[in-house]
Design an enzyme around this catalytic site. Sequence first.
Site, PDB file in Angstrom:
ATOM      1  N   GLY A 249     -16.968 -14.626  -5.210  1.00  0.00           N
ATOM      2  CA  GLY A 249     -18.126 -14.400  -4.355  1.00  0.00           C
ATOM      3  C   GLY A 249     -19.385 -14.970  -4.983  1.00  0.00           C
ATOM      4  N   GLY A 718     -19.692 -10.535 -16.178  1.00  0.00           N
ATOM      5  CA  GLY A 718     -19.530 -11.540 -15.133  1.00  0.00           C
ATOM      6  C   GLY A 718     -20.642 -12.575 -15.092  1.00  0.00           C
ATOM      7  N   GLU A 719     -21.831 -12.211 -15.565  1.00  0.00           N
ATOM      8  CA  GLU A 719     -22.972 -13.099 -15.363  1.00  0.00           C
ATOM      9  C   GLU A 719     -23.559 -13.679 -16.639  1.00  0.00           C
ATOM     10  OE1 GLU A 719     -25.026 -11.290 -11.511  1.00  0.00           O
ATOM     11  OE2 GLU A 719     -23.809  -9.905 -12.637  1.00  0.00           O
TER      12      GLU A 719
END
Lengths: 758, 334
Positions: A249, A718-719
């Site tokens: 996503g 995740g980032e």
Amino acid sequence: MPTTQEIPTASPIGRGTPRIDGPLKVSGAAHYASDFHFPELLYAVPVEATIANGKIRQLDTAAAEKMPGVRAIFHRKNIGKIFRSSAGKGNEGICIERRPAFEDDVVRYYGQYVALAVADTFESAKAAADAVVVTYAKEKPNVEFKLTADHDPDTVETSYGPEKRVQSERGDAAAAFASAPVKLDQTYVTPAETHVPIELQGTTAMWDGDHLTVYEESQAIFNLRSVLAQMFGLPYENVRVITKFVGSGFGSKLWPWTHCPLAVAAARQLGKPVKLVLGRKMTFQAAGHRAHTQQRLRLGATPEGKLVSLQQDYVYERSMLEEYHENCGEATSFHYSVPNLRVHFGRARRNIGTPSDMRGPGAVPGLYATESAMNELADQLKLDLVQFRILNEPKIDEGEGIPFSSRHYVECLQLGAEKFGWSKRNPDVGSMKRDGLTLGWGVAGAAWIATRDDAAANVELRDDGSVRVACGVQDIGTGTYTVLALLTADKTGVPVEKVEVVLGDTMLPHGPVSGGSWATASVVPAVFAAADNAMTALLNAATTTPGSPFENRKQDDLAFKGGRVFVKADGPGGGVPFADLLKRADLRLVTGSGRSEGIFGSKAKPKFSMHSYGCHFAEVTWQPEIARLRVSRVVTVIDGGRIINPLAGRNQIEGAVVMGIGMALLEHTTYDPQNGAPINSNLADYIVAVNADVPKLEVHFLDYPDLELNAIGARGIGEIGLAGIAAAITAATNHATGVRVRELPIRIEDLLKSSVLA
Amino acid sequence: MKIFELTRADDPRQAIAAAAKANTAQQGADIRFIAGGTNLVDYMKLNVETPRQLVDVNHLPFDKIEALPDGGLSIGAVVRNSDLAYHPIVRKNYAVLSEALLSGASPQLRNMATTAGNLLQRTRCMYFRDTAMPCNKREPGSGCAAITGVNRGLAILGTSEHCIASNPSDMNVALAALEATIHISGPKGERSVTIGDFHLLPGNTPNRETVLEPGDLITHVTLPPPSPGNRSLYLKLRDRASFEFALASAAVVITADGGKITRARVALGGVGTKPWRSMEAEGELTGQSATQAVFQKAAEAALRDAKPQSQNGFKVELAKRCLVHALKLVTQTA
């Protein structure tokens, strides 16, 4: 002596575990949201505006309606009511583009939906959508690349609440800059970027009376539930959202886009299930993107390299109606020690689709600018890029005036330098060579927020010795299924293979959003509490069941470890498997629920500044004969708390670095200057890194648990891997070519200016 | 995509007869041949091509690669790009062609794409691909949005005030340097056209891209025998390392004798509105020593007439570097 089976399982936390959903994915058995088919399913295709500014004058659906298989052409006058949705506290009711499609006849960006064709097949629906004739009163769109801040008050409303435009301030940054012996004043530009996950966005909606079920690839199913309840005026519990798998996503599926309620409304009007899957082009137009930013950085330092002033003034684009905040100042106020600082932002309206969160929102473009400025200033000071950072390491979070929960940034830099071989760097431009190529080495730091969202979970202990964990969180391809299995296995001592994980359904306990790198940190306390409760229920049965080996024992005397119950005083050698105790008590299963409050968005002043940190060391090769620059090596060190699954964790960071190579060298969404269309809206013209662009990647985790965040000290990762990488690559590029690129991506046309010719 | 009829041609005459009824063999044709479909189907999905009939030519007997008695090579129209790229004669005698093919697209696409289809591959100009935009190639007289718009990837050679669309094919560039001949069977019989004459410059009619007329069916392509002692090479420059159209490319076929170039064939890709053979560069090279200075002169000659647009001026320098480097590599003693 216990038999082999009876040896308690050692904790699987920190052990590289292949994803438990891997076999389903590689065999095609994993059903993504648009893989579900239902009897009488109809297909919907939106009609996209072909202007970026103006009004719909006329919408002629006559030809389209007569086409074979067409059920309806919907537009403003016949779609039925779609209400708006309003965001509350926490992640509820959030819609970045709040205007429902078809609300009025005004077109504010290219690709805005103006009608919807529904037919028996996708092909018929597409042909009908193409046959709708729309006449517009067209005006010139504003997609001007250079950004000048709109006139705005000091405090502005944003999608996530009010924000002061002077975001952080201490000392007197302007005066300190004016008198600083060494100064840097540069502007850095990042273009609009589009998420382009491989799985396209889409919605399958079906009604049963006033109950609505939606299959959607959502990163936040409970938010979508509250949005749809509001938009269709339904009781909250009447809406069910199901998202079993997400094909990535990157933030584009975090909040619902306007196509989703359109599919729901069409299903309502026709009384049949409707599937609407966006085309790739549509995902560039109306499904979010990273806002284009322009950031002026002014840094002042002493000749010895101590920062005395830091000013970041940034402007980002926003769409005509919405107020998405691209927080480029996310990491600025705490990342380095500086007595005088001011972070300030402005916004500029454009006729573009609404920007939104994209992997590392705010921090990624922000750190590109601040870390680039740090590199340039270090070069100006003739200081080593790593040493300059270490020299300005803060003792506390100077923005908030609170201590860090767990910060090991300097160790990241030191370990990275060692693994990369940084000490061999000759700082002279174009001075390093290998195999006939000129080398460039660069570095940059990274930071990303560590926080938790609300979460609830349920754990069942079953009489066959298996455990089921349920949580309405999403697995967006990052390994959440496996994380839940590992947490449950750790707590109950049951092997990972005996844990069943259920997620991605609003029928399950309220899970966190899969965004902000929060999902893992958020589920830890909820899953642990649920497991504790289930184990308590089991101990209750064990001490109250007549004939139980623990009958009449006090619960406090017992322990549950390794899947067995035993008397604490006797030690773990003996004991009884929990399944035996369940059977003896005539229990199929015991169940326990757990929940935890989030800390994100809390008004209370935090006691600790919680972030992940990291750094990237990048090497590029430069071949001036053909103006070819390639990233040849990246070493990344991440201080991301305790890593639950290093196998999936490394994969997360590697993927982020590859995305960062795209950010540095390739990606930009380009708006046509005349009609405002994102003109490179396909995967041939929107260039992302491909396998051949991926160099040798090395990832190291420091693995210090952040116990202020949760019981095992796990943060999300995740980032963080995307933060900073672009600045490391631009620094390496400058080192190799002497070309300082301050507007991403680095392009061949920039590099042709290099005077490093061999 | 519009509804269309798919028919299968069992022999060439049937295919030609079916397509002879088409209104044109250019943009807007109502009857089209389909082979690999890697390009045509894309454009049909975008409504850029809206044929009412497709004639499937995959089963026609044009799937052979055959050595010719004169030492040349015949390549069937429906030979797949991957089969051609890996054919032993191609690899041995026409390396530039193999390299060009393998630098294009992806393995999946090369397994489908055919020789004739690649010859007819259409531009990647973003305005041509979007029917909401003006485009003289797609809709004659509607204007060119690229000249005043996003034109970084478009042509600098052979452009007109009506069109600056670049020819995207890699294979065509190699065929230009190899002086290929296109063999056509049509309602009026058979004819052959050199690669240089096959594609048309946009001029006032950018919708006309080739010399093909309704019913014309490409049957095969022939290559002349390799010039003795020649070495050839394809060099492609682009933003990323793979799976992207060329910003600039060069196909070079060079014969050298004792450091002196006796024969040179040069074609450029990514910069021309058609596969760009540069006889100007060949003239600068022939009879000269293989030196950097000579290569540079050849590159200057090749790009002398370049007309850059607002965003693609860098292609002039990039194409020069590409050609110089290709010449350097191909003339290096092994």
